[in-house]
Design a protein around this motif. Structure first.
Motif, PDB file in Angstrom:
ATOM      1  N   THR A 297      -8.695  -4.285  -0.698  1.00 56.81           N
ATOM      2  CA  THR A 297      -9.094  -2.990  -0.144  1.00 56.81           C
ATOM      3  C   THR A 297      -7.953  -2.376   0.650  1.00 56.81           C
ATOM      4  O   THR A 297      -7.721  -1.160   0.598  1.00 56.81           O
ATOM      5  N   GLU A 298      -7.230  -3.219   1.374  1.00 55.42           N
ATOM      6  CA  GLU A 298      -6.101  -2.743   2.177  1.00 55.42           C
ATOM      7  C   GLU A 298      -5.055  -2.044   1.311  1.00 55.42           C
ATOM      8  O   GLU A 298      -4.461  -1.046   1.717  1.00 55.42           O
TER       9      GLU A 298
ATOM     10  N   VAL B 183      -7.877  -1.352  -7.032  1.00 55.45           N
ATOM     11  CA  VAL B 183      -9.250  -1.199  -7.530  1.00 55.45           C
ATOM     12  C   VAL B 183      -9.603  -2.261  -8.553  1.00 55.45           C
ATOM     13  O   VAL B 183     -10.751  -2.727  -8.606  1.00 55.45           O
TER      14      VAL B 183
ATOM     15  N   LEU C 145     -11.267  -9.656  -0.688  1.00 54.89           N
ATOM     16  CA  LEU C 145     -11.739  -8.267  -0.748  1.00 54.89           C
ATOM     17  C   LEU C 145     -11.023  -7.413   0.289  1.00 54.89           C
ATOM     18  O   LEU C 145     -10.621  -6.276  -0.003  1.00 54.89           O
TER      19      LEU C 145
ATOM     20  N   GLN D 211     -18.887  -6.446   2.683  1.00 54.77           N
ATOM     21  CA  GLN D 211     -18.261  -7.227   3.745  1.00 54.77           C
ATOM     22  C   GLN D 211     -19.197  -7.519   4.905  1.00 54.77           C
ATOM     23  O   GLN D 211     -18.943  -8.416   5.704  1.00 54.77           O
TER      24      GLN D 211
ATOM     25  N   VAL E  65     -16.466   3.944  -2.992  1.00 58.28           N
ATOM     26  CA  VAL E  65     -15.766   2.669  -2.808  1.00 58.28           C
ATOM     27  C   VAL E  65     -15.846   2.183  -1.363  1.00 58.28           C
ATOM     28  O   VAL E  65     -16.151   1.008  -1.102  1.00 58.28           O
ATOM     29  N   ASP E  66     -15.565   3.070  -0.411  1.00 57.82           N
ATOM     30  CA  ASP E  66     -15.579   2.654   0.993  1.00 57.82           C
ATOM     31  C   ASP E  66     -16.941   2.123   1.404  1.00 57.82           C
ATOM     32  O   ASP E  66     -17.047   1.124   2.129  1.00 57.82           O
TER      33      ASP E  66
ATOM     34  N   VAL F 210     -17.665  -1.367  -0.270  1.00 56.83           N
ATOM     35  CA  VAL F 210     -16.839  -2.427   0.322  1.00 56.83           C
ATOM     36  C   VAL F 210     -17.385  -2.798   1.699  1.00 56.83           C
ATOM     37  O   VAL F 210     -17.499  -3.986   2.036  1.00 56.83           O
TER      38      VAL F 210
ATOM     39  N   TYR G 284     -10.464  -5.470  -6.447  1.00 58.50           N
ATOM     40  CA  TYR G 284     -11.753  -5.571  -5.758  1.00 58.50           C
ATOM     41  C   TYR G 284     -12.939  -5.370  -6.703  1.00 58.50           C
ATOM     42  O   TYR G 284     -14.062  -5.726  -6.369  1.00 58.50           O
TER      43      TYR G 284
ATOM     44  N   ALA H 274      -5.805  -0.803  -1.711  1.00 59.89           N
ATOM     45  CA  ALA H 274      -6.540   0.036  -2.670  1.00 59.89           C
ATOM     46  C   ALA H 274      -6.294  -0.431  -4.101  1.00 59.89           C
ATOM     47  O   ALA H 274      -6.095   0.371  -5.012  1.00 59.89           O
TER      48      ALA H 274
ATOM     49  N   ARG I 278       0.828  -1.212   0.000  1.00 57.44           N
ATOM     50  CA  ARG I 278       0.000   0.000   0.000  1.00 57.44           C
ATOM     51  C   ARG I 278       0.869   1.271   0.000  1.00 57.44           C
ATOM     52  O   ARG I 278       0.591   2.231  -0.728  1.00 57.44           O
TER      53      ARG I 278
END
Length: 799
Positions: A709-710, A714, A705, A796, A788-789, A792, A717, A712, A488
């Motif tokens: 996501t961790e 894209v 996922l 989840q 996105v946040d 996700v 995910y 990012a 990341r």
């Protein structure tokens, strides 16, 4: 009349002693523009200013309204002329008071600029926005005796100072005086210029500073000293005046702080600009100050102009491209007489030439954007000018390390001192980076001017070569860290430097620099893939690969071929991908590189899997597996098994797919390859869901996922979310499936990811049905609007 009735009712209310409420009212007739749930525009502002000038219980009426109602006033209501008054930020206005029989009719002098002694110039255009800045600077002015508004040319320092002074006028009983210092270059001339502004007659014989101090004494006076930047050594004069005149407050404008004891600096920021992602919504972008200014000035130039869904995107992009600089926006809006917003935008590549033709009564430097920037540039010494021009090579800012490496050669000064000097003079901004490392950047309009200077000096190619070398090293040193568990930070660093990397690659996209271009592109492809720059990345790589000169750099070309093939694959363009991978395989077979041949076979196998040519895909993957085994490449062996796992679930052999993916996963986990561990888990999740084990599939998808996501990632995910939509649909939750499917559709448009259709064919899943079905269409639309946040977190969450 409503205002008269309201005042009568307020007056008749039995208020508690010392709790009487008295309301001032202002009435004006004109057009209000509805934006973001409230009315805005010149006429709305004028009504507010008229109301602000009155006292509790008083009703003030504009000349426009007076003319409309004078013959229709009811019995007991009349108009009393109060003469012409200057209101804050407005042209002179003839006001009347509405006299209501039985209510108080005598009030103190209204609160206009004429009520306090001042020489503030009348403004012929309205003041737009800046309420936050006015509140912040106003609070500072109430406490400090010297407040300096700083910023580059075109930021609106002068206009903000005039509005601030007008609003603060009531606090300075002995006057507010505007002192324009643009033509003054020597500090010795400043006292005389101030004396002339405050009406102090020069009788000769006395030191001008001492004479001013005697005159000002303890009087409560605000001096607005405008354009101090070109005055040589003004700090001494200002300091002496403040020390000698106890009641004096100074509001100064300058590109740099004066560095006087007790000075408070207020950097004037550009106007807020809209987010490009929502720029097509006229109501949404109208609330941004830069857009409001553009619309108001454009309407003044062409009254028929309106902000619409057709031109909103262009207006938003104009404001972004001009950095929210008020002067630049006003100059652009003036072009509405001849050009549409879309036409203005298309000409902004040469913005310094386009943005001219300001009002003739303004100083020459404010009539063109170039003039405003040149004003600051001309005041630099030679060392600062050289650094200023060199810094133009950076796009989107740079760290001190990068600046040192690229700018130091050939400069006759310490780079850190030079950066500090340019920051102090408002030609360079220090910006906060996510990692906490300081970065320094120019506004793009200023960078354009600096670029002109760099090229005029003949140093452009040498500086850009050092710039490209620095960012090539960054790209190559980052490439190996993109597949690690803690990638990341590396991805974010590349994201932060993406504009610089683009600039370096653009410079290297020439036949004579092809080697550098190939190396940058090959190093960045995984970043482009993970962060959703697939189309851009492939386009840039193809431009370099097209040069015949690339054939002279076989190793570099091989890396770029693999990168181009990978980007085309992620777009779902397997025909193009196959072309690049096939050329790489041919070159490696000619060179007899067994490990390289295996790599190319592995890459090619996916293209045949995804086009339904399963026998060819199996042959390629099995040959790659054998070669990886022969050279002892355990990771290669695991990746070949993973390729065969993908082929297995595509052809309905779910158990085989689970076994192969499981074997690969053991190796990936053992060597700590987080990237391949995640993808093998995703493949295992697909095969598990196809095999009917929904809970286990859900667990596997959740883990992949979370990992994507961790970092990012894209593109990653986007694929996992699509499979979670299928999982929700197969679990009987159509609304959940539709909401996730809508979000996936938006992500696919943003990133260019094109691998989902093939997997959907295996699942026999078509999201189009969820988009149109009556029971899911609303949820699908909601998903398209989710960020996105949010999507996700939703995906989840337990169902």
């Amino acid at each position: 009349m409503a205002a008269a009735d309201a005042q009568r009712r307020l007056a008749s209310e039995p208020w508690e002693p010392e709790a009487e409420i008295r309301v001032r009212m202002g009435i004006h007739s004109g057009e209000g523009i509805l934006a973001d749930g409230s009315y805005v525009g010149n006429d709305v502002n004028r009504a507010a200013r008229i109301a602000a000038a009155g006292h509790g219980g008083q009703i003030l009426v504009s000349e426009t309204t007076s003319a409309l109602v004078t013959d229709t006033l009811p019995t007991g209501v009349s108009l009393r002329s109060l003469g012409e008054h200057r209101l804050k930020d407005m042209r002179p206005e003839r006001l009347c008071q509405l006299v209501v029989e039985g209510l108080p009719a005598d009030f103190p002098m209204i609160r206009s600029l004429d009520a306090a002694r001042n020489n503030l110039p009348t403004q012929l255009t309205s003041f737009v926005g800046r309420e936050a800045e006015l509140a912040e600077a106003g609070a500072l002015l109430s406490k400090a005796r010297l407040l300096t508004l700083t910023g580059p040319g075109g930021t609106g320092k002068t206009r903000l100072s005039l509005e601030l002074a007008a609003r603060a006028a009531d606090g300075f009983r002995d006057g507010v005086y505007f002192v324009p210092l643009e033509p003054i270059t020597e500090a010795s001339l400043v006292p005389g210029t101030i004396a002339q502004a405050v009406g102090l007659v020069d009788r000769g014989g006395q030191d001008p500073v001492a004479r001013l101090i005697d005159h000002l004494g303890a009087r409560r006076i605000l001096l607005v000293l405008d354009n101090l930047e070109q005055v040589s050594g003004p700090a001494r004069v200002v300091g002496e005046l403040l020390a000698g005149a106890a009641g004096l407050t100074v509001l100064a404008t300058s590109r740099a702080a004066l560095h006087v004891h007790g000075e408070v600096e207020y950097p004037v920021p550009p106007l807020g600009v809209p987010d490009r992602r929502g720029a097509a919504d006229p109501d949404g972008i109208a609330r941004y100050e830069s857009v409001a200014l553009f619309v108001e000035r454009a309407t003044a130039a062409r009254p028929a102009f309106r902000l619409t869904s057709e031109n909103a995107s262009a207006v938003a992009e104009i404001c972004n491209r001009l950095d929210g600089l008020p002067l630049a926006i006003e100059l652009a809006a003036a072009r509405i007489k001849l050009l549409s917003p879309q036409a203005i935008l298309s000409r902004l590549e040469n913005r310094l030439s386009l943005l001219s033709g300001g009002a003739a009564d303004l100083p020459a430097r404010q009539q063109t954007l170039r003039g405003a920037i040149a004003w600051s540039y001309d005041l630099l010494d030679e060392a600062d000018r050289a650094l200023f021009a060199t810094l133009s090579v950076f796009v989107g800012g740079a760290t001190l390390d990068a600046i040192e490496a690229v700018c130091r050669p050939g400069l006759d000064r310490d780079v850190l001192d030079g950066v500090a000097s340019l920051v102090d003079k408002s030609l360079l901004r220090q910006i906060d980076a996510p990692d906490g490392e300081p970065r320094f950047a120019m506004l793009e309009t200023i960078r354009d001017y600096a670029t002109e200077q760099l090229d005029a000096e003949g140093r452009g190619d040498a500086v850009r070569e050092r710039h490209a070398a620095w960012f090539l090293e960054l790209a190559e040193s980052s490439a190996g860290r993109l597949l690690t568990a803690d990638n990341r930070e590396t991805l974010d660093r590349l994201e932060l430097e993406h504009d610089n990397l683009r600039a370096a690659l653009a410079w290297a996209t020439t036949p004579e620099r092809a080697s550098t271009g190939l190396r940058i592109g090959a190093s960045l492809w995984r970043f482009w893939q993970m962060r959703g720059y697939l189309t851009e990345g492939l386009t840039r790589l193809q431009a370099v690969l097209a040069f015949p000169e690339c054939m002279d750099f076989e190793d570099e070309r091989l890396g770029a071929l693999d990168a181009a093939g990978g980007l085309a694959y992620w777009q779902g363009d397997h025909v193009t991908s196959r072309v690049y991978y096939a050329e790489a395989l041919e070159t490696r077979r000619r060179r007899g590189d067994a490990g390289g041949i295996a790599e190319s076979l592995y890459n090619l196998s996916f293209q045949y899997t995804f086009t339904g040519e399963y026998d060819e895909a199996r042959a390629l993957a099995e040959e790659a597996l054998a070669l990886f085994e022969s050279v002892g490449d355990a990771m290669g062996v695991a990746r070949a098994r993973w390729a065969l796992a993908n082929l297995a679930y595509t052809t309905g052999r779910y158990r085989d797919a689970r076994d192969l993916a499981g074997q690969a996963l053991v190796t990936f986990e053992a060597v700590g390859d987080s990237f391949m561990t995640t993808w093998a888990s995703f493949t295992l999740g697909i095969a598990t869901m196809l095999d009917g084990e929904m809970d286990e599939a859900r667990r596997l998808f959740g883990g992949t996922l979370a990992r994507f996501t961790e970092s990012a990632d894209v593109s990653g995910y986007t694929l996992v979310l699509d499979s979670l939509a299928v999982h929700a649909l197969r679990s009987g939750n159509r609304e959940r499936a539709a909401r996730i499917a809508g979000a996936v559709a938006r992500l696919e448009r943003i990133t260019g990811t094109g691998l989902n259709p093939r997997t959907r064919s295996v699942f026999q899943y078509d999201p189009a049905e969820l988009k149109t079905a009556p029971d899911t269409a609303t949820a699908y639309e909601e998903g398209e609007r989710m960020d996105v946040d949010a999507i996700v977190a939703y995906a989840q969450a337990d169902t």
